[in-house]
Design a protein around this motif. Sequence first.
Motif, mmCIF file in Angstrom:
data_model
loop_
_atom_site.group_PDB
_atom_site.id
_atom_site.type_symbol
_atom_site.label_atom_id
_atom_site.label_comp_id
_atom_site.label_asym_id
_atom_site.label_seq_id
_atom_site.Cartn_x
_atom_site.Cartn_y
_atom_site.Cartn_z
ATOM 1 N N TYR A 92 -6.286 2.374 35.591
ATOM 2 C CA TYR A 92 -6.641 3.272 36.633
ATOM 3 C C TYR A 92 -6.721 4.618 36.125
ATOM 4 C CZ TYR A 92 -5.192 -0.147 40.039
ATOM 5 O OH TYR A 92 -5.312 -1.545 40.849
ATOM 6 N N GLY A 93 -7.554 5.290 36.902
ATOM 7 C CA GLY A 93 -7.821 6.810 36.342
ATOM 8 C C GLY A 93 -8.574 7.562 37.267
ATOM 9 N N GLY A 94 -8.810 9.095 37.022
ATOM 10 C CA GLY A 94 -9.654 9.684 37.761
ATOM 11 C C GLY A 94 -9.102 10.202 39.147
ATOM 12 N N GLU A 95 -9.921 11.226 39.593
ATOM 13 C CA GLU A 95 -9.238 11.662 41.030
ATOM 14 C C GLU A 95 -9.226 10.613 42.003
ATOM 15 O OE1 GLU A 95 -11.880 14.441 42.619
ATOM 16 O OE2 GLU A 95 -10.136 15.625 43.408
ATOM 17 N N PHE A 96 -9.996 9.556 41.920
ATOM 18 C CA PHE A 96 -9.934 8.455 43.191
ATOM 19 C C PHE A 96 -9.069 7.366 42.618
ATOM 20 C CE2 PHE A 96 -14.526 10.283 44.080
ATOM 21 C CZ PHE A 96 -13.889 11.344 44.829
ATOM 22 N N ARG A 97 -8.322 7.408 41.410
ATOM 23 C CA ARG A 97 -7.619 6.393 41.259
ATOM 24 C C ARG A 97 -8.225 5.056 41.193
ATOM 25 N NH1 ARG A 97 -4.481 8.350 38.096
ATOM 26 N NH2 ARG A 97 -3.252 6.575 38.103
ATOM 27 N N THR A 98 -9.449 4.917 40.331
ATOM 28 C CA THR A 98 -10.167 3.621 40.316
ATOM 29 C C THR A 98 -10.021 2.965 38.967
ATOM 30 O OG1 THR A 98 -12.319 4.760 39.789
ATOM 31 C CG2 THR A 98 -11.788 4.326 42.223
ATOM 32 N N ILE A 99 -10.506 1.779 39.027
ATOM 33 C CA ILE A 99 -10.076 0.977 37.630
ATOM 34 C C ILE A 99 -11.589 0.142 37.409
ATOM 35 C CG2 ILE A 99 -9.052 -1.050 38.934
ATOM 36 C CD1 ILE A 99 -7.446 -1.323 36.302
ATOM 37 N N PRO A 100 -12.130 0.302 36.226
ATOM 38 C CA PRO A 100 -13.414 -0.502 35.978
ATOM 39 C C PRO A 100 -13.056 -2.073 35.803
ATOM 40 C CG PRO A 100 -12.556 0.891 33.992
ATOM 41 C CD PRO A 100 -11.553 1.053 34.852
ATOM 42 N N LEU A 101 -13.820 -2.830 36.459
ATOM 43 C CA LEU A 101 -13.602 -4.284 36.288
ATOM 44 C C LEU A 101 -14.970 -4.943 35.919
ATOM 45 C CD1 LEU A 101 -12.294 -4.955 39.798
ATOM 46 C CD2 LEU A 101 -11.092 -4.890 37.716
ATOM 47 N N GLN A 102 -14.599 -6.083 35.244
ATOM 48 C CA GLN A 102 -16.029 -6.810 34.812
ATOM 49 C C GLN A 102 -15.681 -8.229 35.182
ATOM 50 O OE1 GLN A 102 -16.317 -6.882 30.452
ATOM 51 N NE2 GLN A 102 -17.878 -8.620 30.464
ATOM 52 N N VAL A 103 -16.831 -8.738 36.054
ATOM 53 C CA VAL A 103 -16.622 -10.081 36.550
ATOM 54 C C VAL A 103 -16.999 -11.237 35.397
ATOM 55 C CG1 VAL A 103 -17.679 -11.793 38.111
ATOM 56 C CG2 VAL A 103 -17.299 -9.301 39.048
ATOM 57 N N LEU A 104 -15.944 -11.848 35.157
ATOM 58 C CA LEU A 104 -16.098 -13.049 34.062
ATOM 59 C C LEU A 104 -16.380 -14.623 34.738
ATOM 60 C CD1 LEU A 104 -12.931 -11.918 31.811
ATOM 61 C CD2 LEU A 104 -15.442 -11.671 31.352
ATOM 62 N N ALA A 105 -15.918 -14.855 35.735
ATOM 63 C CA ALA A 105 -16.317 -16.312 36.260
ATOM 64 C C ALA A 105 -16.441 -16.150 37.910
ATOM 65 C CB ALA A 105 -15.082 -17.017 36.040
ATOM 66 N N GLY A 106 -16.806 -17.266 38.517
ATOM 67 C CA GLY A 106 -17.028 -17.461 39.806
ATOM 68 C C GLY A 106 -18.270 -16.727 40.251
ATOM 69 N N GLU A 107 -18.206 -15.989 41.498
ATOM 70 C CA GLU A 107 -19.283 -15.361 42.107
ATOM 71 C C GLU A 107 -19.472 -13.930 41.567
ATOM 72 O OE1 GLU A 107 -18.940 -15.407 46.395
ATOM 73 O OE2 GLU A 107 -18.340 -17.693 46.460
ATOM 74 N N ASN A 108 -20.577 -13.622 41.546
ATOM 75 C CA ASN A 108 -20.952 -12.288 40.943
ATOM 76 C C ASN A 108 -20.892 -11.126 41.594
ATOM 77 O OD1 ASN A 108 -21.376 -10.403 38.657
ATOM 78 N ND2 ASN A 108 -23.813 -10.894 38.762
ATOM 79 N N ARG A 109 -19.649 -10.815 42.249
ATOM 80 C CA ARG A 109 -19.632 -9.619 43.093
ATOM 81 C C ARG A 109 -18.153 -9.036 43.023
ATOM 82 N NH1 ARG A 109 -15.769 -12.054 46.826
ATOM 83 N NH2 ARG A 109 -16.374 -14.006 47.265
ATOM 84 N N LYS A 110 -18.270 -7.704 43.271
ATOM 85 C CA LYS A 110 -16.826 -7.073 43.282
ATOM 86 C C LYS A 110 -16.348 -6.884 44.708
ATOM 87 C CE LYS A 110 -17.933 -5.474 38.466
ATOM 88 N NZ LYS A 110 -18.338 -4.139 37.907
ATOM 89 N N GLU A 111 -16.825 -7.068 45.655
ATOM 90 C CA GLU A 111 -16.364 -6.731 47.032
ATOM 91 C C GLU A 111 -15.660 -7.910 47.559
ATOM 92 O OE1 GLU A 111 -19.193 -5.975 50.484
ATOM 93 O OE2 GLU A 111 -18.711 -3.957 49.850
ATOM 94 N N THR A 112 -14.482 -7.502 48.300
ATOM 95 C CA THR A 112 -13.740 -8.795 48.789
ATOM 96 C C THR A 112 -12.963 -8.193 50.092
ATOM 97 O OG1 THR A 112 -12.100 -10.561 48.288
ATOM 98 C CG2 THR A 112 -11.994 -8.527 47.409
#
Length: 298
Positions: free
Chosen positions: A90-110
């Motif tokens: 977690y970092g930056g002003e917006f406290r976000t975290i980089p993610l990498q999809v490894l399995a299942g559906e290829n999306r980052k929204e839920t």
Amino acid sequence: MGTLGSLALFFFLMWTRRLPGFFEMKLKKRLEDSLSAGELACLVGAYDMVGDMAIIIIPAELAAKEQLIAEAVLGSNKKIRVVAKRAGNYGGEFRTIPLQVLAGENRKETEVVESGVRLLVNPETVYYSVRSGNERRRLAALVQPGESVLVLFSGIAPFPLIIARYSEAKSVVGIEKNPEAHAYARENLRRNKKQKNIHLYLGDVREVVPALAATYDRVIMPLPAGGEEFLPCGLQAVRAGGVLHFYALQRPELFAASCEKIAAACAAVNRTVLSTAITRCGHCAPKTYRICIDARIS
Ligand SMILES: C[S@@+](CC[C@H](N)C(=O)[O-])C[C@H]1O[C@@H](n2cnc3c(N)ncnc32)[C@H](O)[C@@H]1O
């Protein structure tokens, strides 16, 4: 304890998510033929569930096996549709975290359902923590009928939506600087149609609070890392006799020091802290807690 009692305890622990070891054990069992004993010892079996997405941690020693592990996580729980690994912190002003999809559906929204409130989120571009759900319900229970509530750093609007749903607040205002989080907050307002007393603003709290020129019965400051910088802004918005909820990451021996920060910020504007109550609402490192100080301000 009889069989029925044991079963009841088991389901209670599952329900309150206090049994991470259960899925961890299941995952280790699935992987015991594919990983060596040393690799199994490194495996981080616990993971965060955000909606239908499992967010896993792959230690450096297991980098070559990440695909295998992700597939095992996917197969370990029918609710999981996406498995993503934390690709940083977690970092930056917006406290976000980089993610990498490894399995299942290829999306980052839920979509997450928290205490009956629907929240659309992309955990890579906006901050949202499933672990603060109990804390949001605690605050909602403190809100008295007719109160005006201001949520600084409102993110995708979990605090405003939970408070509006579980209290009789007259109004709940949220302010958020990350444009993407604000857009999700607006969408979440749309998804939870019954909550009509919420107003959301996009911008820096240091600019929006003075522009609104209002005071509130209750001001919530859910920015545990670096929140003290914004105490003057929070105090500006609390009415005389109102309550400030200030969050911090702190070791128990320094809880009093966090209270002192509020007292010092009050003294700078000729106000005083009338009372404080401290709640431990999370763990962030060994012996370090996420705390909320409920401070009534003169
Ligand atoms: C720890 S997160 C809390 C988000 C939300 N309240 C929740 O519980 O999910 C802090 C939020 O503050 C926002 N933020 C950081 N600095 C800000 C500022 N100066 N003004 C408004 N929002 C800010 C970040 O983008 C982030 O969404």
